[in-house]
Design an enzyme around this catalytic site. Sequence first.
Site, PDB file in Angstrom:
ATOM      1  N   LYS A 100      -2.748   1.714   1.030  1.00  0.00           N
ATOM      2  CA  LYS A 100      -1.280   1.795   1.114  1.00  0.00           C
ATOM      3  C   LYS A 100      -0.854   2.477   2.411  1.00  0.00           C
ATOM      4  O   LYS A 100       0.094   2.055   3.052  1.00  0.00           O
ATOM      5  CB  LYS A 100      -0.731   2.604  -0.066  1.00  0.00           C
ATOM      6  CG  LYS A 100      -0.709   1.847  -1.357  1.00  0.00           C
ATOM      7  CD  LYS A 100       0.033   2.674  -2.366  1.00  0.00           C
ATOM      8  CE  LYS A 100       0.011   2.031  -3.721  1.00  0.00           C
ATOM      9  NZ  LYS A 100       0.676   2.871  -4.724  1.00  0.00           N
TER      10      LYS A 100
ATOM     11  N   ASN B 164      -3.817   6.845  -1.391  1.00  0.00           N
ATOM     12  CA  ASN B 164      -4.404   5.506  -1.340  1.00  0.00           C
ATOM     13  C   ASN B 164      -4.464   5.035   0.128  1.00  0.00           C
ATOM     14  O   ASN B 164      -3.432   4.765   0.748  1.00  0.00           O
ATOM     15  CB  ASN B 164      -3.550   4.562  -2.202  1.00  0.00           C
ATOM     16  CG  ASN B 164      -4.069   3.133  -2.213  1.00  0.00           C
ATOM     17  OD1 ASN B 164      -4.610   2.651  -1.235  1.00  0.00           O
ATOM     18  ND2 ASN B 164      -3.876   2.456  -3.342  1.00  0.00           N
TER      19      ASN B 164
ATOM     20  N   HIS C   3       6.010  -7.390  -1.117  1.00  0.00           N
ATOM     21  CA  HIS C   3       6.845  -6.493  -1.919  1.00  0.00           C
ATOM     22  C   HIS C   3       7.015  -5.145  -1.206  1.00  0.00           C
ATOM     23  O   HIS C   3       8.098  -4.591  -1.120  1.00  0.00           O
ATOM     24  CB  HIS C   3       6.162  -6.286  -3.282  1.00  0.00           C
ATOM     25  CG  HIS C   3       4.656  -6.172  -3.171  1.00  0.00           C
ATOM     26  ND1 HIS C   3       3.873  -7.238  -2.776  1.00  0.00           N
ATOM     27  CD2 HIS C   3       3.807  -5.129  -3.324  1.00  0.00           C
ATOM     28  CE1 HIS C   3       2.604  -6.858  -2.710  1.00  0.00           C
ATOM     29  NE2 HIS C   3       2.540  -5.574  -3.026  1.00  0.00           N
ATOM     30  N   ARG C   4       5.903  -4.655  -0.652  1.00  0.00           N
ATOM     31  CA  ARG C   4       5.933  -3.335   0.016  1.00  0.00           C
ATOM     32  C   ARG C   4       6.817  -3.414   1.262  1.00  0.00           C
ATOM     33  O   ARG C   4       7.606  -2.526   1.536  1.00  0.00           O
ATOM     34  CB  ARG C   4       4.486  -2.943   0.352  1.00  0.00           C
ATOM     35  CG  ARG C   4       4.305  -1.484   0.677  1.00  0.00           C
ATOM     36  CD  ARG C   4       2.850  -1.042   0.558  1.00  0.00           C
ATOM     37  NE  ARG C   4       2.432  -0.896  -0.823  1.00  0.00           N
ATOM     38  CZ  ARG C   4       1.574  -1.699  -1.436  1.00  0.00           C
ATOM     39  NH1 ARG C   4       0.999  -2.685  -0.787  1.00  0.00           N
ATOM     40  NH2 ARG C   4       1.281  -1.508  -2.703  1.00  0.00           N
TER      41      ARG C   4
ATOM     42  N   ASP D 245       5.344   3.214  -5.958  1.00  0.00           N
ATOM     43  CA  ASP D 245       4.537   2.776  -7.080  1.00  0.00           C
ATOM     44  C   ASP D 245       4.668   1.262  -7.153  1.00  0.00           C
ATOM     45  O   ASP D 245       5.775   0.735  -7.000  1.00  0.00           O
ATOM     46  CB  ASP D 245       5.066   3.422  -8.369  1.00  0.00           C
ATOM     47  CG  ASP D 245       3.926   3.811  -9.286  1.00  0.00           C
ATOM     48  OD1 ASP D 245       2.825   4.067  -8.784  1.00  0.00           O
ATOM     49  OD2 ASP D 245       4.141   3.830 -10.501  1.00  0.00           O
ATOM     50  N   THR D 246       3.545   0.590  -7.381  1.00  0.00           N
ATOM     51  CA  THR D 246       3.550  -0.881  -7.377  1.00  0.00           C
ATOM     52  C   THR D 246       2.851  -1.404  -8.620  1.00  0.00           C
ATOM     53  O   THR D 246       1.890  -0.789  -9.102  1.00  0.00           O
ATOM     54  CB  THR D 246       2.826  -1.404  -6.111  1.00  0.00           C
ATOM     55  OG1 THR D 246       3.559  -1.003  -4.968  1.00  0.00           O
ATOM     56  CG2 THR D 246       2.697  -2.914  -6.108  1.00  0.00           C
TER      57      THR D 246
HETATM   58  P1  IMP Z   1      -0.305   2.112  -7.705  1.00  0.00           P
HETATM   59  O1  IMP Z   1       1.033   1.896  -7.079  1.00  0.00           O
HETATM   60  O2  IMP Z   1      -1.216   2.879  -6.800  1.00  0.00           O
HETATM   61  O3  IMP Z   1      -0.207   2.706  -9.070  1.00  0.00           O
HETATM   62  O4  IMP Z   1      -0.975   0.686  -7.793  1.00  0.00           O
HETATM   63  C1  IMP Z   1      -1.201   0.046  -9.022  1.00  0.00           C
HETATM   64  C2  IMP Z   1      -2.222  -1.026  -8.909  1.00  0.00           C
HETATM   65  O5  IMP Z   1      -1.667  -2.165  -8.306  1.00  0.00           O
HETATM   66  C3  IMP Z   1      -3.487  -0.704  -8.157  1.00  0.00           C
HETATM   67  O6  IMP Z   1      -4.564  -1.160  -8.928  1.00  0.00           O
HETATM   68  C4  IMP Z   1      -3.457  -1.489  -6.921  1.00  0.00           C
HETATM   69  O7  IMP Z   1      -4.708  -1.955  -6.588  1.00  0.00           O
HETATM   70  C5  IMP Z   1      -2.536  -2.613  -7.292  1.00  0.00           C
HETATM   71  N1  IMP Z   1      -1.726  -2.932  -6.125  1.00  0.00           N
HETATM   72  C6  IMP Z   1      -0.773  -2.164  -5.559  1.00  0.00           C
HETATM   73  N2  IMP Z   1      -0.283  -2.762  -4.470  1.00  0.00           N
HETATM   74  C7  IMP Z   1      -0.953  -3.944  -4.347  1.00  0.00           C
HETATM   75  C8  IMP Z   1      -0.906  -4.990  -3.394  1.00  0.00           C
HETATM   76  O8  IMP Z   1      -0.162  -4.968  -2.413  1.00  0.00           O
HETATM   77  N3  IMP Z   1      -1.741  -6.014  -3.613  1.00  0.00           N
HETATM   78  C9  IMP Z   1      -2.594  -6.076  -4.675  1.00  0.00           C
HETATM   79  N4  IMP Z   1      -2.681  -5.126  -5.581  1.00  0.00           N
HETATM   80  C10 IMP Z   1      -1.874  -4.056  -5.421  1.00  0.00           C
END
Ligand code: IMP
Length: 196
Positions: free
Chosen positions: A12, A9, A176-177, A68-69
């Site tokens: 990220k 990503n 959060h990150r 993972d978020t």
């Molecule tokens: P993953 O960690 O790549 O699985 O992210 C899951 C989803 O959360 C994705 O659709 C991202 O677009 C969204 N996401 C992750 N981090 C953020 C952020 O910092 N801001 C807004 N959306 C986020």
Amino acid sequence: MELVFCTSNAHKLAEVAAILGNDFSFLTLSEIGFYDDIPEPYNTLEANSLTKAEQVYTQTSRDCFAEDTGLFIEALQGEPGVFSARYAGEPADSQKNMEKVLEKMKGTINRDAFFKTVITLILKGKAVQFEGRCHGKIAETKSGVQGFGYDPIFIPEGAARTFAEYSADEKNAISHRKKAFDALSDYLRSLNSKTR
Ligand code: IMP
């Protein structure tokens, strides 16, 4: 210490590079020639981030970390949560995901929500996890063009703007990150000072 960041990503990667600054550098999956699909089959961020890091470690024997978020909305019983990326179905589409959230939240007074990031670090085969949260509210409409994902509908606690109306530096100071990666940096620094 050479660490691999298990993500493809680009958003990220950019955020994490800015957050870590000179703390430590990392290699990306493409830099080490890793192009395999990494599934996220579980229903917790902890399990998905662990499985991502384990897959890269098992296949490359390199120390690595995965993150993972998810966005957890109180009035939607924690949705979209671990399913944040594909909340509106395949293929993953941030605009459709936000529209689904706004539709479900129409007329809802309680707009409390939080982003949660879980990082799994694997060093010499041993896994350690770190977490960061950012609390806030879901806006009534989308605003702003910065950031990614759900940023245009997330207003951090105490603010009057969405994350997508924050500059990258402003978001990276409180996100959060940022909190999760600060915990990871502290851990790596403590290991460094022990080995000195
Ligand atoms: P993953 O960690 O790549 O699985 O992210 C899951 C989803 O959360 C994705 O659709 C991202 O677009 C969204 N996401 C992750 N981090 C953020 C952020 O910092 N801001 C807004 N959306 C986020």
